[in-house]
Enzyme design. Sequence first.
Site, PDB file in Angstrom:
ATOM      1  N   HIS A 127       2.785   5.090  20.394  1.00 51.87           N
ATOM      2  CA  HIS A 127       2.512   5.876  19.193  1.00 51.87           C
ATOM      3  C   HIS A 127       1.083   6.379  19.307  1.00 51.87           C
ATOM      4  O   HIS A 127       0.152   5.595  19.343  1.00 51.87           O
ATOM      5  CB  HIS A 127       2.669   4.965  17.975  1.00 51.87           C
ATOM      6  CG  HIS A 127       2.581   5.685  16.675  1.00 51.87           C
ATOM      7  ND1 HIS A 127       3.165   6.912  16.461  1.00 51.87           N
ATOM      8  CD2 HIS A 127       2.000   5.346  15.502  1.00 51.87           C
ATOM      9  CE1 HIS A 127       2.933   7.278  15.210  1.00 51.87           C
ATOM     10  NE2 HIS A 127       2.235   6.357  14.625  1.00 51.87           N
ATOM     11  N   GLY A 133       0.839  -1.197   0.000  1.00 54.22           N
ATOM     12  CA  GLY A 133       0.000   0.000   0.000  1.00 54.22           C
ATOM     13  C   GLY A 133       0.873   1.246   0.000  1.00 54.22           C
ATOM     14  O   GLY A 133       2.027   1.220  -0.449  1.00 54.22           O
ATOM     15  N   ASN A 134       0.328   2.330   0.544  1.00 53.69           N
ATOM     16  CA  ASN A 134       1.055   3.607   0.496  1.00 53.69           C
ATOM     17  C   ASN A 134       2.395   3.544   1.226  1.00 53.69           C
ATOM     18  O   ASN A 134       3.426   3.945   0.679  1.00 53.69           O
ATOM     19  CB  ASN A 134       0.195   4.713   1.105  1.00 53.69           C
ATOM     20  CG  ASN A 134      -0.909   5.153   0.155  1.00 53.69           C
ATOM     21  OD1 ASN A 134      -0.788   5.005  -1.063  1.00 53.69           O
ATOM     22  ND2 ASN A 134      -1.981   5.673   0.701  1.00 53.69           N
ATOM     23  N   ARG A 178      -9.258   1.565   9.634  1.00 56.02           N
ATOM     24  CA  ARG A 178     -10.584   1.451  10.267  1.00 56.02           C
ATOM     25  C   ARG A 178     -11.650   1.906   9.274  1.00 56.02           C
ATOM     26  O   ARG A 178     -11.533   2.968   8.676  1.00 56.02           O
ATOM     27  CB  ARG A 178     -10.600   2.328  11.516  1.00 56.02           C
ATOM     28  CG  ARG A 178     -11.754   2.035  12.415  1.00 56.02           C
ATOM     29  CD  ARG A 178     -11.386   2.457  13.823  1.00 56.02           C
ATOM     30  NE  ARG A 178     -12.554   2.872  14.568  1.00 56.02           N
ATOM     31  CZ  ARG A 178     -12.478   3.489  15.733  1.00 56.02           C
ATOM     32  NH1 ARG A 178     -11.307   3.782  16.249  1.00 56.02           N
ATOM     33  NH2 ARG A 178     -13.561   3.832  16.379  1.00 56.02           N
TER      34      ARG A 178
HETATM   35  N1  LIG Z   1       3.904   3.150  12.830  1.00 55.01           N
HETATM   36  C1  LIG Z   1       3.690   4.287  12.194  1.00 55.01           C
HETATM   37  O1  LIG Z   1       4.228   5.324  12.553  1.00 55.01           O
HETATM   38  C2  LIG Z   1       2.791   4.287  11.007  1.00 55.01           C
HETATM   39  C3  LIG Z   1       2.786   5.363  10.095  1.00 55.01           C
HETATM   40  C4  LIG Z   1       1.965   5.291   8.987  1.00 55.01           C
HETATM   41  C5  LIG Z   1       1.129   4.189   8.791  1.00 55.01           C
HETATM   42  N2  LIG Z   1       1.138   3.198   9.712  1.00 55.01           N
HETATM   43  C6  LIG Z   1       0.308   1.990   9.549  1.00 55.01           C
HETATM   44  O2  LIG Z   1       0.872   1.211   8.509  1.00 55.01           O
HETATM   45  C7  LIG Z   1      -0.142   0.397   7.931  1.00 55.01           C
HETATM   46  C8  LIG Z   1      -0.117   0.560   6.416  1.00 55.01           C
HETATM   47  O3  LIG Z   1      -0.514   1.860   6.045  1.00 55.01           O
HETATM   48  P1  LIG Z   1      -0.798   2.194   4.508  1.00 55.01           P
HETATM   49  O4  LIG Z   1      -1.105   3.640   4.443  1.00 55.01           O
HETATM   50  O5  LIG Z   1       0.294   1.639   3.645  1.00 55.01           O
HETATM   51  O6  LIG Z   1      -2.127   1.329   4.255  1.00 55.01           O
HETATM   52  P2  LIG Z   1      -2.637   0.781   2.863  1.00 55.01           P
HETATM   53  O7  LIG Z   1      -4.065   0.423   3.080  1.00 55.01           O
HETATM   54  O8  LIG Z   1      -2.287   1.710   1.776  1.00 55.01           O
HETATM   55  O9  LIG Z   1      -1.795  -0.586   2.641  1.00 55.01           O
HETATM   56  C9  LIG Z   1      -1.975  -1.730   3.393  1.00 55.01           C
HETATM   57  C10 LIG Z   1      -1.664  -2.907   2.484  1.00 55.01           C
HETATM   58  O10 LIG Z   1      -1.646  -4.115   3.254  1.00 55.01           O
HETATM   59  C11 LIG Z   1      -2.114  -5.136   2.410  1.00 55.01           C
HETATM   60  N3  LIG Z   1      -2.506  -6.320   3.185  1.00 55.01           N
HETATM   61  C12 LIG Z   1      -3.616  -6.517   3.947  1.00 55.01           C
HETATM   62  N4  LIG Z   1      -3.608  -7.756   4.465  1.00 55.01           N
HETATM   63  C13 LIG Z   1      -2.469  -8.348   4.040  1.00 55.01           C
HETATM   64  C14 LIG Z   1      -1.899  -9.639   4.254  1.00 55.01           C
HETATM   65  N5  LIG Z   1      -2.497 -10.556   5.023  1.00 55.01           N
HETATM   66  N6  LIG Z   1      -0.718  -9.917   3.651  1.00 55.01           N
HETATM   67  C15 LIG Z   1      -0.111  -9.010   2.867  1.00 55.01           C
HETATM   68  N7  LIG Z   1      -0.600  -7.781   2.634  1.00 55.01           N
HETATM   69  C16 LIG Z   1      -1.772  -7.455   3.206  1.00 55.01           C
HETATM   70  C17 LIG Z   1      -3.291  -4.487   1.677  1.00 55.01           C
HETATM   71  O11 LIG Z   1      -3.662  -5.227   0.519  1.00 55.01           O
HETATM   72  C18 LIG Z   1      -2.702  -3.116   1.369  1.00 55.01           C
HETATM   73  O12 LIG Z   1      -2.065  -3.071   0.101  1.00 55.01           O
HETATM   74  C19 LIG Z   1      -1.451   0.829   8.605  1.00 55.01           C
HETATM   75  O13 LIG Z   1      -1.743  -0.042   9.689  1.00 55.01           O
HETATM   76  C20 LIG Z   1      -1.124   2.221   9.121  1.00 55.01           C
HETATM   77  O14 LIG Z   1      -1.966   2.604  10.195  1.00 55.01           O
HETATM   78  C21 LIG Z   1       1.940   3.221  10.802  1.00 55.01           C
END
Ligand SMILES: NC(=O)c1ccc[n+]([C@@H]2O[C@H](COP(=O)([O-])OP(=O)(O)OC[C@H]3O[C@@H](n4cnc5c(N)ncnc54)[C@H](O)[C@@H]3O)[C@@H](O)[C@H]2O)c1
Length: 324
Positions: A189, A25-26, A96
Site C-alpha cells: 500500500h 476515529g474516522n 504521524r
Molecule cells: N489501509 C488503508 O488503505 C487505510 C486507509 C485509510 C486509513 N488507514 C489507516 O487507518 C488508521 C485509522 O485512520 P483514521 O483516519 O480512522 O484515524 P483516526 O485518528 O481518526 O482514528 C484512530 C483511532 O484509533 C484510536 N486508538 C489509538 N490507540 C488505540 C488503542 N490502543 N486501542 C483502541 N483504539 C485506539 C484513537 O483514539 C482514534 O480514535 C490509520 O493508521 C490510517 O493511516 C488505512
Amino acid sequence: MGAPQRERTIRINVAREKITVVGAGNVGATTAQRLVEAGCYDVVLLDIVDGIPQGKGLDLSQAYPLVGPLGKVEGTGDYKATAGSSVVIITSGVARKPGMTREQLLETNAKIVKSVVEQAIQVSPDAILLVVTNPLDVMTYVAYKTSKFPRQRVLGMAGVLDASRFRAFIAAELKVSAENVQTLVLGGHGDSMVPLIRYTTIAGVPLSEWLPPDRIEALVNRTRDGGAEIVALLKTASAYYAPSASIVTMVDAILQDSKKILPCAAMCCGEYGLNDVFIGVPVKLGCQGAEQIITLSLNAEEQAGLSKSAGLVKEILCGFGWMI
Ligand SMILES: NC(=O)c1ccc[n+]([C@@H]2O[C@H](COP(=O)([O-])OP(=O)(O)OC[C@H]3O[C@@H](n4cnc5c(N)ncnc54)[C@H](O)[C@@H]3O)[C@@H](O)[C@H]2O)c1
C-alpha cells in the site's frame, strides 16, 4: 380443489454476525456506520479514548427510526463486549505528528496493533482479523505474528481501496460507469503498489485499447498518490469514505462466503516466489477468510514490481526487529 397445498415455512434469520471495529476515529466510525446500516451485522465499536465509542455508538443507534432496520451497535472501551466476534477490524493507530520520524510512527502503531490483537483474541479466538492501520502490510504482519492465527485468518485492506480509486479515475476519464471497469492492484500500500494494466478492462476490452500510454500513466500516478491527494485537501485527516467502503466489501465477501476475488494483503508462502511477507495479492475470500491466493501469470516487469514491493516491506520489518 386439487392436491392440498404444502404449508409454506418462512424462515426469519435473526442471528446476525458480530463484528468488532477497534478504533472509533474516522475510518472506524464510518465503517461501523456502513456495517450497522447494512442491517445484517451487530457491531461493537471500541476505542481507548473513553466516551468516543460510547457517544458514536449512541448516535448511530438513534438513526434507527430513520434508516432502520439496523444491526445492533454498542460503543465501549471494554474488550469483554467484543467477545465472540466473527471479524475484528483494526483501525486503531496514530497519525504521524510533526517531529515524529517514520520509525517512531511504526513503533507506536506496532505497539497499538500488538496490544489490540492480544486483547481481542482472548475473547474472540476464532475471529478473522482485518487490519487497516498503516503502514498496512507491516501492521498486518504484526497482527499475524502476535495472534499466531493461521494465515487464512489474518488479512489487510489496501488493494480494494487502491483498485477502487483506479477504477474511479478510469471511469471519470472515459465517462463510463465504474461498474464496467475491472482491475487489480497488487503490491504494498503506497508508492510501491503494482497496478496490473494488462488485467485492466472496460466492458471486457483492455485499457490499452481505450487510452494512450501517457494517459494510463497519469491515472496510475494519481492512484499511487490517491491517499496523499486527499490528505493535502483535508489537511488534518486522511481518507475514510472509500476506505470504509473497501473494508465492508471485504467483510461482506467473508461473512457471506461469496468467494469473491479481491486484492488483499495476505501472507505469501511461496506464491509469486514470496515468503513470510504480507503483500497485496489476489485472494479468494470466504467464510474461512483468505481461502486461496490466486496465482496470476505475471510478466517480468509486473513480477519485478511485486518482488520489489515485498522487499521494501521486509526491509521495514527487519529494521525494527519484527522479522528475524
Ligand atoms: N489501509 C488503508 O488503505 C487505510 C486507509 C485509510 C486509513 N488507514 C489507516 O487507518 C488508521 C485509522 O485512520 P483514521 O483516519 O480512522 O484515524 P483516526 O485518528 O481518526 O482514528 C484512530 C483511532 O484509533 C484510536 N486508538 C489509538 N490507540 C488505540 C488503542 N490502543 N486501542 C483502541 N483504539 C485506539 C484513537 O483514539 C482514534 O480514535 C490509520 O493508521 C490510517 O493511516 C488505512
